[in-house]
Design an enzyme around this catalytic site. Structure first.
Site, PDB file in Angstrom:
ATOM      1  CE  LYS A  88      -3.904   1.921   2.642  1.00 43.08           C
ATOM      2  NZ  LYS A  88      -4.787   1.688   3.815  1.00 43.08           N
ATOM      3  CB  SER A 157      -7.876   3.683   2.825  1.00 41.96           C
ATOM      4  OG  SER A 157      -7.068   3.014   3.787  1.00 41.96           O
ATOM      5  CB  SER A 181      -8.398   0.862   5.540  1.00 41.08           C
ATOM      6  OG  SER A 181      -9.062   2.094   5.653  1.00 41.08           O
TER       7      SER A 181
END
Length: 445
Positions: A88, A157, A181
């Site tokens: 990420k 997210s 997330s």
């Protein structure tokens, strides 16, 4: 094996160890899959593209794969040596850009975050950085298309991670979880994850959202594949002695569910072994979203003060959340009181689980299927349905395993179920989740 890019973590690890597949062949297959499926790579996204990746490090990946093959040739390489990984775009990698999928942050770290340092020590092959909702502050990641339907949200997210896994561009990825997330994109993309017990995973070098709520964690297509990734992330071997989780309770927090989600929950409950118990709810508030946002946005504001002179560079929803925190102007006294309330809730939940001998709580991961993408950066609170169930387990910091519970017969989209346990039950939950997944099966777009 038709295409090495289709392999999961454990199968790839086994073939690499047997030397029937080279790390270079696997990396090349994943890079080819990225070129074939991801589409246009852009900051704002493209309606015809998945766009999971912010940056792909092709040359570095091939060099790392060559180094992994050398380690594998000696016969004593770690279990994950040669397995490709996507990070990420919050995880610092020395010498590589770090942007949090934002036009505000543009830095090149001088050291690896602790999490990537551990994965790198295992010999994993970094393919690149994956999109996040800007600064991880949202449940949508609207610049990423869901592989099940490009007009749908991939969740957030960690939306790039979920989309890359579901479209089989990479077998393993990382995410973070502050309000859901890790779990929201896993649910909306039909993949699996574990949010570890708060405080187990290393956060140093990961761009924060709200440090007292943030959890780093692994994402993969199956729960079983999450286990070696969690072990590498935590820098420890998986627990050998697993406690059978035989007594479970349905969450007292479930309200209105999409019909597809409700049917997925029933499938999961029918497949779970053991005894379902129905105690009265714990003596805590079951909706603490306002208090949660007070603490999270206050912590977020502290980090983002360094960018006050660049406020106009944020997307509108992120800027609005920062302005919300400023208007709230939470005092230090209020903040400490809020954290005290949180600690009382955690203790009450632990007491409740122990008193009723409940091994785990079962809950739909989301009450909805993946929504149409597009509003997450315009409306600061367009994602409240996405996080309405997930945020609570960041409030408590409890470990959660999330896995698909099928595909909705109305929507044609994946639905998901979560298993929640007491602090420290991570390995037990992984075993329970893997067993449940063996009954429910996996899903694929």
């Amino acid at each position: 094996m038709s295409d090495p890019a289709d392999l999961g973590v454990r199968d790839a690890s086994r073939l690499l160890a047997e030397r029937t597949l080279s790390a270079r062949e696997l990396a090349e297959a994943c890079l080819a899959r990225i070129h074939a499926r991801d589409g246009v790579h852009s900051h704002d996204g493209d309606p015809r593209s998945i766009n999971a990746w912010v940056r792909v490090y092709e040359e570095d990946a091939l060099a790392a794969a060559a180094a992994a093959d050398e380690r594998l040739a000696h016969g004593d390489a770690p279990a994950l040596c040669g397995v490709p990984l996507g990070l990420k775009d919050l995880y610092a990698v020395r010498g590589k850009p770090l942007t949090a999928s934002s036009g505000v942050l543009d830095t090149v770290p001088e050291r690896d975050c602790d999490a990537w340092a551990r994965f790198r020590a295992e010999g994993m092959v970094l393919l690149g950085h994956l999109h996040t909702h800007e600064f991880a502050c949202g449940g949508t990641t609207d610049q990423v298309g869901n592989p099940w339907a490009l007009d749908r949200s991939a969740g957030g997210s960690s939306g790039g991670s979920g989309a890359a896994l579901a479209s089989k561009q990479v077998p393993a990825a990382t995410g973070t979880d502050t309000a859901g997330s890790l779990r929201i994109p896993s649910a909306e993309c039909g993949t699996s994850t574990i949010k570890p017990t708060r405080g187990l995973g290393p956060l140093r070098g990961i761009v924060p959202l709200a440090p007292s709520f943030d959890h780093p964690g692994p994402m993969a297509r199956t729960v079983d594949d999450c286990e070696p990734l969690l072990a590498a992330l935590l820098g420890r071997e998986p627990a050998r002695d697993r406690r059978p989780l035989r007594r479970y309770a349905l969450s007292p927090r479930i309200a209105d569910l999409d019909p597809d989600v409700a049917e997925g929950l029933e499938r999961a409950l029918a497949a779970l072994p053991g005894e379902r118990v129905e105690p009265p709810p714990p003596p805590v508030g079951l909706d603490v979203l306002a208090e949660f946002f007070d603490l999270v946005l206050t912590e977020m504001l502290v980090y983002h003060r360094r960018f006050d002179d660049r406020r106009e560079a944020y997307r509108p929803a992120i800027r609005a959340r920062l302005e919300h925190a400023e208007r709230r102007a939470m005092s230090a006294e209020d903040y400490v009181a809020g954290q005290g309330r949180r600690a009382e809730d955690i203790a009450a939940w632990c007491d409740w689980l122990a008193e009723h001998r409940i091994d785990m709580v079962v809950e739909p991961t989301l009450p909805i299927v993946a929504p149409v993408r597009g509003r997450g950066y315009d409306d600061a609170y367009a994602d409240l349905d996405d996080l309405s169930l997930t945020y609570y387990w960041d409030w408590t910091g409890f470990p959660v395993v999330s896995l698909p519970s099928g595909v909705g017969r109305r929507s044609g989209l994946p639905v998901s179920v979560s298993l929640i346990g007491a602090p420290g039950a991570d390995w037990d939950l992984l075993a329970a989740g893997a067993a449940l997944q063996s009954e429910l099966g996996t899903v694929s777009p």
